[in-house]
Design a protein around this motif. Structure first.
Motif, PDB file in Angstrom:
ATOM      1  N   GLN A  66       0.835  -1.201   0.000  1.00  0.00           N
ATOM      2  CA  GLN A  66       0.000   0.000   0.000  1.00  0.00           C
ATOM      3  C   GLN A  66       0.871   1.254   0.000  1.00  0.00           C
ATOM      4  O   GLN A  66       0.556   2.251  -0.674  1.00  0.00           O
ATOM      5  N   SER A  67       1.959   1.204   0.758  1.00  0.00           N
ATOM      6  CA  SER A  67       2.885   2.339   0.785  1.00  0.00           C
ATOM      7  C   SER A  67       3.468   2.571  -0.603  1.00  0.00           C
ATOM      8  O   SER A  67       3.593   3.719  -1.064  1.00  0.00           O
ATOM      9  N   LYS A  68       3.812   1.489  -1.283  1.00  0.00           N
ATOM     10  CA  LYS A  68       4.374   1.604  -2.631  1.00  0.00           C
ATOM     11  C   LYS A  68       3.355   2.222  -3.580  1.00  0.00           C
ATOM     12  O   LYS A  68       3.696   3.065  -4.429  1.00  0.00           O
ATOM     13  N   ALA A  69       2.102   1.823  -3.444  1.00  0.00           N
ATOM     14  CA  ALA A  69       1.054   2.378  -4.301  1.00  0.00           C
ATOM     15  C   ALA A  69       0.912   3.882  -4.069  1.00  0.00           C
ATOM     16  O   ALA A  69       0.735   4.659  -5.022  1.00  0.00           O
ATOM     17  N   ALA A  70       0.991   4.291  -2.806  1.00  0.00           N
ATOM     18  CA  ALA A  70       0.894   5.720  -2.484  1.00  0.00           C
ATOM     19  C   ALA A  70       2.083   6.477  -3.057  1.00  0.00           C
ATOM     20  O   ALA A  70       1.939   7.595  -3.577  1.00  0.00           O
ATOM     21  N   THR A  91       3.840   5.577  -5.663  1.00  0.00           N
ATOM     22  CA  THR A  91       3.674   5.588  -7.121  1.00  0.00           C
ATOM     23  C   THR A  91       2.726   6.707  -7.538  1.00  0.00           C
ATOM     24  O   THR A  91       2.944   7.382  -8.560  1.00  0.00           O
ATOM     25  N   ALA A  92       1.668   6.923  -6.734  1.00  0.00           N
ATOM     26  CA  ALA A  92       0.733   8.014  -7.019  1.00  0.00           C
ATOM     27  C   ALA A  92       1.431   9.360  -6.897  1.00  0.00           C
ATOM     28  O   ALA A  92       1.202  10.274  -7.703  1.00  0.00           O
ATOM     29  N   ALA A  93       2.296   9.501  -5.885  1.00  0.00           N
ATOM     30  CA  ALA A  93       3.048  10.737  -5.715  1.00  0.00           C
ATOM     31  C   ALA A  93       3.998  10.945  -6.892  1.00  0.00           C
ATOM     32  O   ALA A  93       4.204  12.076  -7.353  1.00  0.00           O
ATOM     33  N   GLN A  94       4.562   9.858  -7.383  1.00  0.00           N
ATOM     34  CA  GLN A  94       5.455   9.953  -8.541  1.00  0.00           C
ATOM     35  C   GLN A  94       4.688  10.441  -9.776  1.00  0.00           C
ATOM     36  O   GLN A  94       5.194  11.259 -10.560  1.00  0.00           O
ATOM     37  N   ASN A 115      11.681   6.612  -8.236  1.00  0.00           N
ATOM     38  CA  ASN A 115      11.529   5.239  -8.724  1.00  0.00           C
ATOM     39  C   ASN A 115      12.414   4.274  -7.939  1.00  0.00           C
ATOM     40  O   ASN A 115      12.029   3.130  -7.669  1.00  0.00           O
ATOM     41  N   GLU A 116      13.608   4.730  -7.562  1.00  0.00           N
ATOM     42  CA  GLU A 116      14.489   3.890  -6.746  1.00  0.00           C
ATOM     43  C   GLU A 116      13.840   3.559  -5.411  1.00  0.00           C
ATOM     44  O   GLU A 116      13.945   2.424  -4.914  1.00  0.00           O
ATOM     45  N   ALA A 117      13.159   4.533  -4.815  1.00  0.00           N
ATOM     46  CA  ALA A 117      12.468   4.291  -3.547  1.00  0.00           C
ATOM     47  C   ALA A 117      11.313   3.318  -3.739  1.00  0.00           C
ATOM     48  O   ALA A 117      11.062   2.447  -2.889  1.00  0.00           O
ATOM     49  N   ILE A 118      10.612   3.443  -4.874  1.00  0.00           N
ATOM     50  CA  ILE A 118       9.508   2.515  -5.175  1.00  0.00           C
ATOM     51  C   ILE A 118      10.043   1.090  -5.303  1.00  0.00           C
ATOM     52  O   ILE A 118       9.466   0.139  -4.743  1.00  0.00           O
ATOM     53  N   ASN A 148       4.779   5.665   5.857  1.00  0.00           N
ATOM     54  CA  ASN A 148       3.547   6.261   5.347  1.00  0.00           C
ATOM     55  C   ASN A 148       3.517   7.770   5.579  1.00  0.00           C
ATOM     56  O   ASN A 148       3.091   8.538   4.714  1.00  0.00           O
ATOM     57  N   GLU A 149       3.966   8.191   6.762  1.00  0.00           N
ATOM     58  CA  GLU A 149       4.011   9.622   7.049  1.00  0.00           C
ATOM     59  C   GLU A 149       4.959  10.340   6.091  1.00  0.00           C
ATOM     60  O   GLU A 149       4.668  11.445   5.610  1.00  0.00           O
ATOM     61  N   GLN A 150       6.082   9.718   5.822  1.00  0.00           N
ATOM     62  CA  GLN A 150       7.085  10.351   4.969  1.00  0.00           C
ATOM     63  C   GLN A 150       6.642  10.388   3.504  1.00  0.00           C
ATOM     64  O   GLN A 150       6.953  11.333   2.780  1.00  0.00           O
ATOM     65  N   ILE A 151       5.905   9.365   3.076  1.00  0.00           N
ATOM     66  CA  ILE A 151       5.348   9.391   1.717  1.00  0.00           C
ATOM     67  C   ILE A 151       4.324  10.516   1.601  1.00  0.00           C
ATOM     68  O   ILE A 151       4.273  11.245   0.600  1.00  0.00           O
ATOM     69  N   ALA A 152       3.505  10.681   2.642  1.00  0.00           N
ATOM     70  CA  ALA A 152       2.532  11.766   2.639  1.00  0.00           C
ATOM     71  C   ALA A 152       3.226  13.123   2.596  1.00  0.00           C
ATOM     72  O   ALA A 152       2.779  14.041   1.898  1.00  0.00           O
ATOM     73  N   ALA A 153       4.325  13.257   3.340  1.00  0.00           N
ATOM     74  CA  ALA A 153       5.083  14.512   3.336  1.00  0.00           C
ATOM     75  C   ALA A 153       5.686  14.768   1.954  1.00  0.00           C
ATOM     76  O   ALA A 153       5.698  15.903   1.460  1.00  0.00           O
ATOM     77  N   LEU A 154       6.187  13.713   1.346  1.00  0.00           N
ATOM     78  CA  LEU A 154       6.762  13.852   0.007  1.00  0.00           C
ATOM     79  C   LEU A 154       5.680  14.267  -0.993  1.00  0.00           C
ATOM     80  O   LEU A 154       5.890  15.157  -1.832  1.00  0.00           O
TER      81      LEU A 154
END
Length: 203
Positions: A52-56, A58-61, A77-80, A129-135
């Motif tokens: 789920q984190s990866k999907a989020a 990917t959406a940010a990307q 993409n490297e993070a994904i 998850n928090e850091q993906i949201a921040a990104l």
């Protein structure tokens, strides 16, 4: 993915709360016949959360691409890829005839230490998850995503190292006798006693 990334972050933290509640406590590991099932349940839950984190991410990307942030696309993409690799590793881990699953009785102190590992894994997922949201918020604001991406990559690396250490404990349960081997505090700022109950460490 919603454009309200703050709400997204909150929803993800709610998912982590549910994940924590679903993890087996000490009692879930006491029966040696059920230990493999308990371990698989933990790994499946962590892996699903990472998917789920990866999907989020990917959406940010995708949002980054739309906003013209081509320069950072490869870095994201490297993070994904790192998230997907870690999710696969957690889900498919094979321990063979590992010591934790041997007929030899495992001490409750060792079980308690393993539970702290499980909860710390969930804690790291929450941080991711928090850091993906921040990104994602930085993407929306057309701000520099570099710092957020650096923090995310660091946490992914920390989660990878934490899972490696837990795997060592599965292979060699005697490592759990060292009070400094397992994480001392779980995701809720609490420590678990041998009965599976939790007590606050906040005084």
């Amino acid at each position: 993915m919603t454009e309200n990334f703050v709400e997204f972050a909150k929803s993800q933290m709610g998912a982590v709360e549910r994940l924590l509640k679903g993890l087996p406590g000490v009692k879930g590991y006491i029966d040696k016949e059920l230990r493999r099932d308990a371990d698989k349940r933990v790994r499946d839950a962590i892996a699903a959360s990472l998917e789920q984190s990866k999907a989020a991410l990917t959406a940010a990307q995708s949002a980054l691409l739309k906003s013209g942030g081509l320069a950072k696309m490869a870095d994201v993409n490297e993070a994904i890829v790192a998230l997907q690799t870690l999710a696969d590793r957690v889900k498919t881990a094979s321990y063979g005839y590992a010591g934790f699953f041997d007929p030899v009785r495992i001490k409750e102190e060792q079980l308690d230490a393993l539970v702290r590992f499980d909860r710390s894994l969930a804690q790291k997922v929450g941080a991711i998850n928090e850091q993906i949201a921040a990104l994602a918020q930085a993407v929306k604001d057309r701000a520099d995503i570099g710092p957020a991406l650096d923090r995310l990559n660091q946490t992914i690396a920390e989660l990878n190292a934490l899972f490696s250490k837990r795997s060592q404990a599965i292979e060699t349960p005697g490592l759990l006798d060292d009070p400094n081997f397992a994480p001392a505090v779980d995701a809720g700022g609490e420590t678990s006693d041998a009965s599976g109950a939790s007590s606050s460490t906040n005084g």
